[in-house]
Scaffold this motif. Structure first.
Motif, PDB file in Angstrom:
ATOM      1  N   ASN A 182      -8.662 -53.944  19.609  1.00 23.63           N
ATOM      2  CA  ASN A 182      -9.911 -54.658  19.870  1.00 23.63           C
ATOM      3  C   ASN A 182     -10.565 -54.074  21.131  1.00 23.63           C
ATOM      4  O   ASN A 182     -10.037 -54.236  22.225  1.00 23.63           O
ATOM      5  N   VAL A 183     -11.710 -53.410  20.963  1.00 14.80           N
ATOM      6  CA  VAL A 183     -12.371 -52.787  22.123  1.00 14.80           C
ATOM      7  C   VAL A 183     -13.358 -53.719  22.815  1.00 14.80           C
ATOM      8  O   VAL A 183     -13.813 -53.426  23.921  1.00 14.80           O
ATOM      9  N   GLY A 184     -13.697 -54.850  22.180  1.00 13.56           N
ATOM     10  CA  GLY A 184     -14.612 -55.757  22.857  1.00 13.56           C
ATOM     11  C   GLY A 184     -15.237 -56.773  21.927  1.00 13.56           C
ATOM     12  O   GLY A 184     -15.033 -56.758  20.714  1.00 13.56           O
ATOM     13  N   LYS A 185     -16.027 -57.674  22.529  1.00 13.06           N
ATOM     14  CA  LYS A 185     -16.672 -58.783  21.819  1.00 13.06           C
ATOM     15  C   LYS A 185     -18.173 -58.528  21.730  1.00 13.06           C
ATOM     16  O   LYS A 185     -18.815 -58.147  22.713  1.00 13.06           O
ATOM     17  N   THR A 186     -18.730 -58.765  20.540  1.00  8.13           N
ATOM     18  CA  THR A 186     -20.136 -58.428  20.292  1.00  8.13           C
ATOM     19  C   THR A 186     -21.066 -59.630  20.434  1.00  8.13           C
ATOM     20  O   THR A 186     -20.681 -60.776  20.187  1.00  8.13           O
ATOM     21  N   ASN A 187     -22.296 -59.317  20.787  1.00  9.83           N
ATOM     22  CA  ASN A 187     -23.330 -60.331  21.008  1.00  9.83           C
ATOM     23  C   ASN A 187     -23.735 -61.004  19.696  1.00  9.83           C
ATOM     24  O   ASN A 187     -23.549 -60.451  18.606  1.00  9.83           O
ATOM     25  N   MET A 188     -24.324 -62.187  19.799  1.00 12.27           N
ATOM     26  CA  MET A 188     -24.669 -62.995  18.628  1.00 12.27           C
ATOM     27  C   MET A 188     -25.683 -64.062  19.029  1.00 12.27           C
ATOM     28  O   MET A 188     -25.965 -64.252  20.217  1.00 12.27           O
ATOM     29  N   ASP A 189     -26.248 -64.735  18.056  1.00 10.96           N
ATOM     30  CA  ASP A 189     -27.029 -65.938  18.358  1.00 10.96           C
ATOM     31  C   ASP A 189     -26.059 -67.034  18.790  1.00 10.96           C
ATOM     32  O   ASP A 189     -24.966 -67.175  18.234  1.00 10.96           O
ATOM     33  N   GLU A 190     -26.460 -67.812  19.777  1.00 14.24           N
ATOM     34  CA  GLU A 190     -25.593 -68.839  20.350  1.00 14.24           C
ATOM     35  C   GLU A 190     -24.989 -69.746  19.281  1.00 14.24           C
ATOM     36  O   GLU A 190     -25.702 -70.324  18.456  1.00 14.24           O
ATOM     37  N   PHE A 191     -23.665 -69.844  19.293  1.00 12.61           N
ATOM     38  CA  PHE A 191     -22.911 -70.629  18.299  1.00 12.61           C
ATOM     39  C   PHE A 191     -23.281 -70.251  16.865  1.00 12.61           C
ATOM     40  O   PHE A 191     -23.196 -71.060  15.947  1.00 12.61           O
ATOM     41  N   ALA A 192     -23.727 -69.019  16.679  1.00 17.52           N
ATOM     42  CA  ALA A 192     -24.094 -68.465  15.359  1.00 17.52           C
ATOM     43  C   ALA A 192     -25.354 -69.107  14.784  1.00 17.52           C
ATOM     44  O   ALA A 192     -25.582 -69.042  13.577  1.00 17.52           O
ATOM     45  N   MET A 193     -26.179 -69.698  15.637  1.00 17.83           N
ATOM     46  CA  MET A 193     -27.379 -70.393  15.166  1.00 17.83           C
ATOM     47  C   MET A 193     -28.611 -69.528  15.409  1.00 17.83           C
ATOM     48  O   MET A 193     -29.186 -69.521  16.496  1.00 17.83           O
ATOM     49  N   GLY A 194     -28.990 -68.778  14.374  1.00 17.67           N
ATOM     50  CA  GLY A 194     -30.166 -67.925  14.470  1.00 17.67           C
ATOM     51  C   GLY A 194     -30.032 -66.716  13.574  1.00 17.67           C
ATOM     52  O   GLY A 194     -28.942 -66.398  13.085  1.00 17.67           O
ATOM     53  N   GLY A 195     -31.150 -66.022  13.370  1.00 18.62           N
ATOM     54  CA  GLY A 195     -31.155 -64.871  12.475  1.00 18.62           C
ATOM     55  C   GLY A 195     -31.691 -63.615  13.123  1.00 18.62           C
ATOM     56  O   GLY A 195     -32.129 -62.704  12.428  1.00 18.62           O
ATOM     57  N   SER A 196     -31.635 -63.533  14.469  1.00 22.84           N
ATOM     58  CA  SER A 196     -32.244 -62.373  15.130  1.00 22.84           C
ATOM     59  C   SER A 196     -31.490 -61.927  16.380  1.00 22.84           C
ATOM     60  O   SER A 196     -31.859 -60.939  16.998  1.00 22.84           O
ATOM     61  N   THR A 197     -30.454 -62.647  16.779  1.00 22.63           N
ATOM     62  CA  THR A 197     -29.706 -62.409  18.025  1.00 22.63           C
ATOM     63  C   THR A 197     -30.610 -62.524  19.247  1.00 22.63           C
ATOM     64  O   THR A 197     -30.296 -61.994  20.312  1.00 22.63           O
ATOM     65  N   GLU A 198     -31.738 -63.206  19.089  1.00 22.21           N
ATOM     66  CA  GLU A 198     -32.595 -63.509  20.243  1.00 22.21           C
ATOM     67  C   GLU A 198     -32.183 -64.826  20.903  1.00 22.21           C
ATOM     68  O   GLU A 198     -32.675 -65.164  21.974  1.00 22.21           O
ATOM     69  N   ASN A 199     -31.300 -65.590  20.232  1.00 24.32           N
ATOM     70  CA  ASN A 199     -30.869 -66.880  20.778  1.00 24.32           C
ATOM     71  C   ASN A 199     -29.615 -66.780  21.631  1.00 24.32           C
ATOM     72  O   ASN A 199     -29.061 -67.800  22.029  1.00 24.32           O
ATOM     73  N   SER A 200     -29.137 -65.570  21.902  1.00 23.73           N
ATOM     74  CA  SER A 200     -27.999 -65.409  22.804  1.00 23.73           C
ATOM     75  C   SER A 200     -28.394 -65.865  24.205  1.00 23.73           C
ATOM     76  O   SER A 200     -29.514 -65.624  24.655  1.00 23.73           O
TER      77      SER A 200
END
Length: 489
Positions: free
Chosen positions: A116-134
């Motif tokens: 495991n080289v690292g953790k990837t960005n996402m929408d907060e709590f997986a709520m969103g469709g654009s990763t702009e909600n991080s």
């Protein structure tokens, strides 16, 4: 390390034949990330020290020639808990949360000697469709840094598409693997509900969530799914069905000859971009050339999927997120006078706007005066959607269509309009409501941006989707196209 020219099998062969050491491979992966990620923003947290230590161990022990994943560096979506490595779900609520255990999928990958080289960005709590909600950063699309990578697994998709890693894990509640895979021109599989354990996945919608692999090729995806799937006694929703060796079924003899494919008319209706329609129709013609039959079919209740989903998912989210109370773990407000203050201020400070919106919507839908009108009605609509899929898949091997109505859109374009954002998921959401397997594979381009095709199968029939995806991949060249980072493609 040029991951655009490599896959899991070729990397494995190089490790077995000692053309490269695991340490070399891991260092080269971090070099990729260091060179590319300041622009792409795919990663939230790197696991550099532990990854290099494990690589050194594997070099000393030697690579297992029968284990394709031995020594392979992967990245993990940041809502999958990782022992000793910060797991935030891209929320300030969990900004400093370091889990004391590994998710089941991580235990299975560790058993395969994956790194495991690292953790990837996402929408907060997986709520969103654009990763702009991080809460921390906005990830860019690997093909054009001015457009979104999709979401919520946008970081996982962009990391693969940008050549930073060969594969990642994502999670899919309403399209969160397939839509970013489509926007970034990679392969993303949402398996059947119950195929993979959700133990250790930070819960959003418990009857919808599913972990899945994101890769450059169909065969790599199949390899990874076999490694992480299977029954888990800690997750009572997992199936006891045997897990096939999905990749072993993919070879020169794999064929779609005689298969019947359904193409729902609703998937090519109003609101679907013309370039997307053209790509799917061209793909249908390609399947006909390859010996399959493609019929127009109907999923009449598909149009109600978004409304039903946002009631069910938000209701489940409001229940799941009540554990973040500022008492046991996670963010805790400092300026408080009583217990109610702890709850209210901690959640006000810790949750972002989209998470608050869904908690409010879900709590309203479950409230005494509105339960029958909203949640119960949504559950009934869900049954109608399930029956639509059953009727079509009774006579067809799988269903094909677009993943999203449009290619990736500009960063900031839709974020202030929740309804437009929600409607972007109209083609992926019904698959989660029905608990079916769904896969996105590259199927074309629109103005230099990838267009994905969605294949939807019968429950626990990921094998057919992999076969159909593999045959299409071998007959086309879309998966070999690579982004000119941030430029015109």
């Amino acid at each position: 390390m040029n991951y655009f020219g490599q896959d899991l099998t070729t990397l494995h062969d190089d490790l077995v034949n000692k053309k490269i050491t695991v340490t070399d491979l891991v260092k080269a992966t971090f070099d990729n990330i260091d060179a590319t990620d300041p622009e792409v923003n795919a990663f939230l947290n790197l696991n550099r020290e532990a990854a290099l230590a494990k690589a050194a161990e594997l070099d000393e022990k030697g690579i297992d020639a029968d284990n394709v994943l031995s020594g392979i560096p992967l990245a993990i979506k940041d809502n999958i808990v990782t022992k000793g490595l910060t797991t935030t779900a891209a929320s300030k609520m969990l900004e400093n949360f370091v889990p004391v255990y590994d998710a089941t999928v991580m235990q299975r990958l560790n058993a395969k000697d994956v790194i495991n080289v690292g953790k990837t960005n996402m929408d907060e709590f997986a709520m969103g469709g654009s990763t702009e909600n991080s809460a921390f950063k906005i990830t860019k699309n690997a093909w054009d840094h001015e457009v979104v990578p999709g979401g919520s697994s946008g970081g996982s998709a962009a990391a693969v598409a940008a050549g930073e890693v060969v594969a990642t894990l994502g999670s899919d509640t309403g399209g969160s693997i397939r839509q970013p895979a489509s926007f970034n021109g990679i392969v993303g599989m949402k398996p059947t509900y119950g195929r993979i354990s959700r133990w250790g996945l930070i819960a959003f919608g418990s009857s919808l969530d599913e972990i899945g692999p994101m890769t450059r090729t169909v065969k790599d995806n199949a390899i990874l799914l076999s490694a992480i799937a299977g029954h888990d006694e800690r997750d009572l929703t997992t199936s006891t069905k045997d897990v096939p060796d999905f990749a072993a079924e993919l070879n020169d003899q794999t064929s779609v000859k005689g298969m019947k494919i359904g193409l729902p008319k609703e998937f090519l209706g109003e609101g679907v971009d013309q370039d997307v329609k053209d790509a799917i129709l061209a793909a249908a013609d390609k399947y006909r050339e390859l010996g399959a039959t493609v019929d127009e079919v109907s999923l009449p209740h598909n149009k109600y999927g978004v409304a039903a989903y946002y009631i069910i998912a938000s209701s489940e989210a409001s229940s799941n997120l009540q554990r973040f109370d500022g008492i046991r773990y996670g963010h805790r407000a400092q300026d408080v006078k009583n217990l109610e203050d702890v709850y209210v201020k901690s959640r006000t400070e810790g949750f972002g706007d989209e998470v608050k919106r869904r908690i409010m919507l879900g709590t309203f839908s479950l409230s005494a005066g509105f339960y029958d009108a909203y949640f119960k009605k949504a559950a009934q609509v869900r049954t109608l959607i399930i029956n639509d899929f059953k009727a079509v898949l009774k006579d067809h091997d799988f269903i094909m269509g677009p993943v999203a109505p449009t290619p990736a859109y500009k960063i900031g374009e839709d974020i202030s309009d929740p309804m437009t954002m929600y409607m972007n998921d109209i083609l992926t959401i019904p698959v989660n409501l029905a608990g079916l397997p769904g896969m996105s594979i590259p199927a074309g381009f629109s103005n230099g941006l990838p267009v994905g095709m969605q294949l939807i199968g019968r429950p626990f029939d990921e094998s057919t989707l992999y076969k159909a995806g593999y045959v299409f991949e071998q007959a086309t060249d879309f998966h070999n196209q690579t982004p000119n980072q941030g430029g015109q493609n």
